[in-house]
Design a protein around this motif. Structure first.
Motif, PDB file in Angstrom:
ATOM      1  N   ILE A   1       0.856  -1.176   0.000  1.00 51.95           N
ATOM      2  CA  ILE A   1       0.000   0.000   0.000  1.00 51.95           C
ATOM      3  C   ILE A   1       0.896   1.230   0.000  1.00 51.95           C
ATOM      4  CG2 ILE A   1      -1.711   1.297   1.328  1.00 51.95           C
ATOM      5  CD1 ILE A   1      -2.742  -1.336   2.418  1.00 51.95           C
ATOM      6  N   SER A   2       0.567   2.191  -0.849  1.00 48.19           N
ATOM      7  CA  SER A   2       1.337   3.435  -0.904  1.00 48.19           C
ATOM      8  C   SER A   2       0.406   4.548  -1.353  1.00 48.19           C
ATOM      9  CB  SER A   2       2.513   3.304  -1.881  1.00 48.19           C
ATOM     10  OG  SER A   2       2.053   3.333  -3.226  1.00 48.19           O
ATOM     11  N   THR A   3       0.960   5.729  -1.590  1.00 47.81           N
ATOM     12  CA  THR A   3       0.139   6.838  -2.066  1.00 47.81           C
ATOM     13  C   THR A   3      -0.392   6.579  -3.470  1.00 47.81           C
ATOM     14  OG1 THR A   3       2.118   7.982  -2.865  1.00 47.81           O
ATOM     15  CG2 THR A   3       1.318   8.550  -0.651  1.00 47.81           C
ATOM     16  N   ARG A   4       0.164   5.571  -4.153  1.00 50.62           N
ATOM     17  CA  ARG A   4      -0.285   5.264  -5.512  1.00 50.62           C
ATOM     18  C   ARG A   4      -0.825   3.855  -5.657  1.00 50.62           C
ATOM     19  NH1 ARG A   4       4.375   8.309  -9.197  1.00 50.62           N
ATOM     20  NH2 ARG A   4       4.140  10.356  -8.194  1.00 50.62           N
ATOM     21  N   HIS A   5      -0.893   3.106  -4.570  1.00 50.77           N
ATOM     22  CA  HIS A   5      -1.337   1.722  -4.640  1.00 50.77           C
ATOM     23  C   HIS A   5      -2.341   1.423  -3.529  1.00 50.77           C
ATOM     24  CE1 HIS A   5       2.662   1.684  -6.592  1.00 50.77           C
ATOM     25  NE2 HIS A   5       2.146   0.750  -7.361  1.00 50.77           N
ATOM     26  N   ASN A   6      -3.457   0.817  -3.908  1.00 49.32           N
ATOM     27  CA  ASN A   6      -4.434   0.298  -2.959  1.00 49.32           C
ATOM     28  C   ASN A   6      -4.734  -1.139  -3.389  1.00 49.32           C
ATOM     29  OD1 ASN A   6      -6.283   1.102  -0.652  1.00 49.32           O
ATOM     30  ND2 ASN A   6      -7.788   0.276  -2.080  1.00 49.32           N
ATOM     31  N   PRO A   7      -4.861  -2.071  -2.451  1.00 45.22           N
ATOM     32  CA  PRO A   7      -5.069  -3.475  -2.857  1.00 45.22           C
ATOM     33  C   PRO A   7      -6.316  -3.693  -3.713  1.00 45.22           C
ATOM     34  CG  PRO A   7      -4.453  -3.349  -0.547  1.00 45.22           C
ATOM     35  CD  PRO A   7      -4.694  -1.943  -0.997  1.00 45.22           C
ATOM     36  N   GLU A   8      -7.318  -2.832  -3.545  1.00 46.44           N
ATOM     37  CA  GLU A   8      -8.531  -2.894  -4.358  1.00 46.44           C
ATOM     38  C   GLU A   8      -8.596  -1.604  -5.164  1.00 46.44           C
ATOM     39  OE1 GLU A   8     -13.395  -3.188  -3.690  1.00 46.44           O
ATOM     40  OE2 GLU A   8     -12.024  -3.114  -1.987  1.00 46.44           O
ATOM     41  N   PHE A   9      -8.702  -1.720  -6.482  1.00 47.54           N
ATOM     42  CA  PHE A   9      -8.667  -0.526  -7.313  1.00 47.54           C
ATOM     43  C   PHE A   9      -9.517  -0.734  -8.558  1.00 47.54           C
ATOM     44  CE2 PHE A   9      -5.254  -3.306  -8.551  1.00 47.54           C
ATOM     45  CZ  PHE A   9      -5.184  -3.219  -9.932  1.00 47.54           C
ATOM     46  N   THR A  10      -9.735   0.350  -9.289  1.00 49.48           N
ATOM     47  CA  THR A  10     -10.632   0.320 -10.446  1.00 49.48           C
ATOM     48  C   THR A  10      -9.843   0.557 -11.723  1.00 49.48           C
ATOM     49  OG1 THR A  10     -12.416   1.206  -9.085  1.00 49.48           O
ATOM     50  CG2 THR A  10     -12.724   1.299 -11.456  1.00 49.48           C
ATOM     51  N   MET A  11     -10.105  -0.278 -12.709  1.00 49.36           N
ATOM     52  CA  MET A  11      -9.436  -0.164 -14.003  1.00 49.36           C
ATOM     53  C   MET A  11     -10.465  -0.120 -15.123  1.00 49.36           C
ATOM     54  SD  MET A  11      -5.989  -0.357 -13.995  1.00 49.36           S
ATOM     55  CE  MET A  11      -5.476  -1.204 -15.488  1.00 49.36           C
ATOM     56  N   LEU A  12     -10.113   0.610 -16.160  1.00 48.29           N
ATOM     57  CA  LEU A  12     -10.786   0.486 -17.446  1.00 48.29           C
ATOM     58  C   LEU A  12      -9.903  -0.388 -18.321  1.00 48.29           C
ATOM     59  CD1 LEU A  12     -12.610   1.277 -19.905  1.00 48.29           C
ATOM     60  CD2 LEU A  12     -11.047   3.233 -20.207  1.00 48.29           C
ATOM     61  N   GLU A  13     -10.487  -1.427 -18.913  1.00 48.01           N
ATOM     62  CA  GLU A  13      -9.772  -2.196 -19.940  1.00 48.01           C
ATOM     63  C   GLU A  13     -10.660  -2.273 -21.164  1.00 48.01           C
ATOM     64  OE1 GLU A  13      -7.624  -5.722 -19.287  1.00 48.01           O
ATOM     65  OE2 GLU A  13      -6.883  -5.154 -17.300  1.00 48.01           O
ATOM     66  N   PHE A  14     -10.069  -2.000 -22.330  1.00 51.76           N
ATOM     67  CA  PHE A  14     -10.846  -2.203 -23.555  1.00 51.76           C
ATOM     68  C   PHE A  14      -9.950  -2.759 -24.654  1.00 51.76           C
ATOM     69  CE2 PHE A  14      -9.692   2.347 -23.798  1.00 51.76           C
ATOM     70  CZ  PHE A  14      -9.278   2.517 -25.105  1.00 51.76           C
ATOM     71  N   TYR A  15     -10.581  -3.485 -25.564  1.00 58.03           N
ATOM     72  CA  TYR A  15      -9.880  -4.230 -26.617  1.00 58.03           C
ATOM     73  C   TYR A  15     -10.530  -3.910 -27.959  1.00 58.03           C
ATOM     74  CZ  TYR A  15      -7.525  -6.329 -22.779  1.00 58.03           C
ATOM     75  OH  TYR A  15      -6.757  -6.470 -21.656  1.00 58.03           O
TER      76      TYR A  15
END
Length: 498
Positions: free
Chosen positions: A256-270
């Protein structure tokens, strides 16, 4: 008894007095016309004479944030999270039940007021109240003097208080919601289909990361929380959906850091039939548009990071990984050609030797330690080593490197994309190499996914794919230096006694 305990006891006694007077401290509903923000929007520019002539009756709910008593007059401010509205109350003008509510009113209580818009002698837009109803009694006080929470950890643990007392926090999350909405509008308009893929997987795939592990009792199998949806989304390309996206929650059992949280949200598209170069163009267009939306929501002329303007004017710079190392770290290009020469550079600079020990791992380690922090203006870093890109297509002219890019802004990686590997035999060999690295001690090595290889054997079209971190993108667009400031409920270590 502490001061806080005394306040809570006093508020509970007031609640009891209301109950004894036949007034519910928690009624079921309140039919309202406008919230304070809406009142200001509709009537904020009207003069006192216009308001008086109109004689409009309104019912307005809000949280009490201040009360000022002047004899038989009471001035109270109610707030809806965005704007406040002053209540002008003559005790003689309201019924007995309302006077009982006022006698037992505390800051933080939620009330519903009915009356007519007016202006006081000082010119303040107000609601001249003819009735007041308690909607919810606050038995615990808000932070002192409505100045918001000074303690950062409390802001994260008790986000409800942060939002109730800090308008800036609410605006951050309004921007986040606007970013997600903008992504959907952008991709939907271009024929991408939004889908959902499994969050519990038998094989964690699509990224090199440590997963969270759980167990399904009925099937008696171990499962992993999703680290990325990539392999499922590419199965849909095989299935004939040429443009597909998911806004997804991912879970990685890492630091865990100022830029990392164990649960996070991503957009992925192909995007079928495209490559990573076309994806760079589309990514510029997408993020530039989202920045315009954020500026409008924040009412800001310029997107900034730690007060420093970020120039998002297109086109953005494009550098290969090795070019970036040479440019920012001053290391001659010829010293970046072999595993031995890169290791020598790391040792000379006193930098940690990355696990894995391959040419690609060493080169990436050198880049992360010497270049990332310098990448403030938007820049696409391209041509990552094949060793650390198990799902990317190789460059035809130099198989050591792949058709991949990472987008950096303000020193942060915001996006990761590549021309997708669709040769099933090459993919199978990459998986075997990852398994070997895992057995040699690389805990983040990718597992072998036989079903995904089988899917590729049915032919996946050439395609480009990308992952964009919603949390980091929101950080950039709102000038928030910690990922916890853009996640409503970030993971925190339990407090003592919890």
């Amino acid at each position: 008894m502490s001061e806080l305990d005394e306040q809570i006891q006093n508020r509970r006694e007031k609640r009891q007095r209301l109950v004894e007077a036949g007034i519910s401290p928690y009624p079921h509903r309140f039919d309202w016309d406008l919230e304070p923000t809406g009142v200001r929007q509709q009537y904020g520019e009207k003069a006192a004479e216009e308001l008086e002539a109109a004689g409009i009756k309104l019912r307005v709910p809000g949280r009490v944030i201040s009360v000022r008593r002047q004899g038989k007059l009471i001035f109270a401010d109610i707030h809806d999270g965005k704007e406040k509205l002053q209540l002008f109350i003559r005790l003689a003008d309201v019924p007995e039940a309302a006077r009982t509510v006022l006698d037992n009113l505390d800051l933080g209580d939620i009330v519903g007021a009915s009356g007519t818009p007016m202006r006081t002698r000082a010119g303040e837009l107000s609601l001249k109240v003819d009735d007041l109803q308690l909607l919810s009694k606050a038995v615990r006080p808000l932070p002192e003097k409505w100045h918001g929470l000074a303690d950062i950890e409390t802001r994260y643990r008790q986000r409800y208080l942060d939002l109730a007392t800090n308008e800036e926090s609410r605006r951050v999350f309004e921007v986040r919601a606007g970013v997600v909405k903008g992504i959907r509008e952008f991709l939907d308009a271009r024929g991408f289909l939004e889908v959902e893929t499994p969050m519990m997987q038998v094989i964690p795939g699509g990224a090199t990361a440590r997963p969270f592990k759980t167990h399904h009792n009925a099937l008696d199998i171990d499962l992993y929380l999703r680290i990325a949806p990539e392999l499922y989304l590419k199965r849909l390309l095989v299935g004939g959906i040429p443009r597909v996206y998911e806004i997804n929650r991912n879970f990685r059992n890492e630091g865990i850091s100022t830029r990392h949280n164990p649960e996070f949200t991503m957009l992925e598209f192909y995007w079928a039939y495209a490559d990573y170069r076309q994806m760079m163009d589309l990514t510029e267009e997408l993020i530039s548009g989202l920045a315009e939306r954020a500026r409008a929501l924040l009412e800001k002329y310029q997107i900034t990071w730690e007060g420093r303007p970020i120039d998002l004017t297109r086109p953005w710079q494009r550098l290969t990984l090795r070019e970036a190392i040479t440019h920012y770290a001053g290391i001659p290009a010829e010293r970046l050609e072999t595993k031995e020469s890169v290791r020598a550079v790391l040792e000379e600079k006193g930098l940690e030797i990355p696990p894995g020990g391959t040419y690609g791992h060493l080169l990436m380690g050198l880049f992360e330690d010497t270049v990332e922090e310098h990448l403030f203006a938007p820049v696409f870093i391209t041509e990552h080593p094949t060793d650390v890109s198990p799902l990317s297509k190789q460059r035809p002219d130099d198989p050591r490197f792949t058709e991949r890019f990472e987008l950096y802004i303000a020193g942060m990686e915001v996006a990761n994309a590549f021309s997708e590997l669709n040769d099933p035999d090459v993919q199978a060999e990459r998986f075997r190499q990852q398994v070997a690295a895992r057995e040699a001690g690389d805990a983040e090595g990718h597992l072998y996914d036989a079903d995904y290889v089988r899917a590729l054997e049915h032919a996946m079209p050439p395609a480009a794919g990308i992952g964009i971190g919603i949390d980091r993108l929101t950080m950039l667009l709102t000038d928030q230096q910690s990922i916890r400031d853009v996640i409503l409920f970030p993971l925190m270590r339990p407090e003592a006694g919890e």
